[in-house]
Design an enzyme around this catalytic site. Structure first.
Site, PDB file in Angstrom:
ATOM      1  N   GLU A 129      -2.827  10.798   2.992  1.00  0.00           N
ATOM      2  CA  GLU A 129      -4.027  10.687   3.802  1.00  0.00           C
ATOM      3  C   GLU A 129      -3.792  12.024   4.578  1.00  0.00           C
ATOM      4  O   GLU A 129      -2.770  12.547   4.961  1.00  0.00           O
ATOM      5  CB  GLU A 129      -3.959   9.607   4.847  1.00  0.00           C
ATOM      6  CG  GLU A 129      -4.268   8.266   4.092  1.00  0.00           C
ATOM      7  CD  GLU A 129      -4.213   7.167   5.172  1.00  0.00           C
ATOM      8  OE1 GLU A 129      -4.991   6.319   5.409  1.00  0.00           O
ATOM      9  OE2 GLU A 129      -3.124   6.946   5.912  1.00  0.00           O
ATOM     10  N   GLU A 189       0.928  -1.042   0.042  1.00  0.00           N
ATOM     11  CA  GLU A 189       0.040  -0.024  -0.001  1.00  0.00           C
ATOM     12  C   GLU A 189       0.939   1.209  -0.154  1.00  0.00           C
ATOM     13  O   GLU A 189       1.948   1.158   0.585  1.00  0.00           O
ATOM     14  CB  GLU A 189      -1.097  -0.063   1.285  1.00  0.00           C
ATOM     15  CG  GLU A 189      -1.939   1.058   1.137  1.00  0.00           C
ATOM     16  CD  GLU A 189      -2.954   1.126   2.550  1.00  0.00           C
ATOM     17  OE1 GLU A 189      -3.491   2.038   2.770  1.00  0.00           O
ATOM     18  OE2 GLU A 189      -2.941  -0.038   3.066  1.00  0.00           O
TER      19      GLU A 189
END
Length: 282
Positions: free
Chosen positions: A157, A153
């Site tokens: 964010e 991943e």
């Protein structure tokens, strides 16, 4: 942060399917709370040539490219499940966190994912983040146990409790590396462009066309699996030290995306930033 992409249903006492979870949800929640070990990678992986380059203004739902998550959740650490009605394509993509009356989760939100997995390249979006404690606006790539693959991943964010900064993260199997970058602006008050250039030897993150951070194999083992592209608005139930206590008064909350793109590298093209720059006259 993710990660359910297709329902793996848990059952309520009555036998009704109420939530879908993946094998990595609990691991990720623990990683967010406690951090994770850092590994050092050996020989660099070969370049993964998978997934076409594209630029999408997100003005309409392009069914061959995108899939709208519907009817499951990322796990017990999430305050919300994903519902199709919370993702709207209407000149841009808007994901909304609101009250949920359809399951045992008190809120529902939106998530959109690519149908195909992508290899190395530059991934970019122009977005306006949500504001409010406990909210996480995300743009990232992921594969993992939901696809019978090891966890890989790469994240951009923005926490609604601290919209003046952005977090860049890499997950590889059970390891995690995170860097916090101070933005110098409030990401919830306007549109800005964020991207990451994932290459076999490094990952570079960009904000408004400027490279602001690099991670290499000395920081963490770099992802080596093709990944899907995700956009979502997550509400945190238990990750309070990270995302803050969930603030219901901030709802309904939205994150909006006006461009998503993939190119071979940041050097060969930053189309979302080019469009945003031209629009703003920068």
């Amino acid at each position: 942060m993710i990660k359910a992409t297709g329902p793996v249903f848990a059952l309520s006492a009555s036998g009704l399917a109420i939530v879908a979870i993946t094998g990595c949800a609990a691991d990720e929640a623990q990683a967010e709370q406690d951090g994770a070990n850092v590994a050092v990678q050996g020989p660099l992986p070969d370049r993964i040539e998978r997934g076409q380059t594209f630029t999408d203004d997100m003005s309409t739902f392009r069914r061959k490219r995108w899939y709208i998550s519907d009817g499951w959740s990322n796990g017990d650490y999430a305050m919300n499940d994903w519902r199709k009605g919370q993702s709207e394509f209407n000149g841009s993509l808007t994901l909304t966190m609101g009250t949920n009356r359809l399951s045992n989760y008190p809120f529902s939100s939106g998530e959109v994912q690519s149908r195909k997995r992508h290899g190395h390249g530059y991934f970019e979006t122009t977005m306006r983040a949500a504001k409010g404690s406990g909210l996480v606006s995300g743009f990232f790539t992921y594969t993992g146990p939901a696809f019978k693959k090891p966890w890989n991943e790469i994240d951009v964010e923005i926490l609604g409790v601290r919209p003046g900064e952005v977090q860049f993260s890499v997950y590889y199997h059970d390891d995690k590396f995170t860097h916090v970058h101070k933005l110098g602006f409030d990401a919830s008050e306007g549109f800005h462009t964020y991207g990451f250039d994932w290459q076999p030897g490094y990952i570079d993150w960009y904000v408004d066309g400027e490279k602001v951070f690099r991670a290499t194999a000395t920081d963490i083992t770099l992802p080596d699996e093709p990944q899907k592209i995700y956009m979502n608005l997550l509400g945190s139930r238990t990750l309070n030290r990270w995302a803050g206590n969930f603030d219901e008064t901030a709802l309904p909350a939205t994150v909006e995306y006006t461009c998503v793109a993939k190119t071979e590298s940041a050097e060969t093209g930053q189309p979302c930033w080019d469009k945003q720059k031209a629009k703003s006259g920068a």
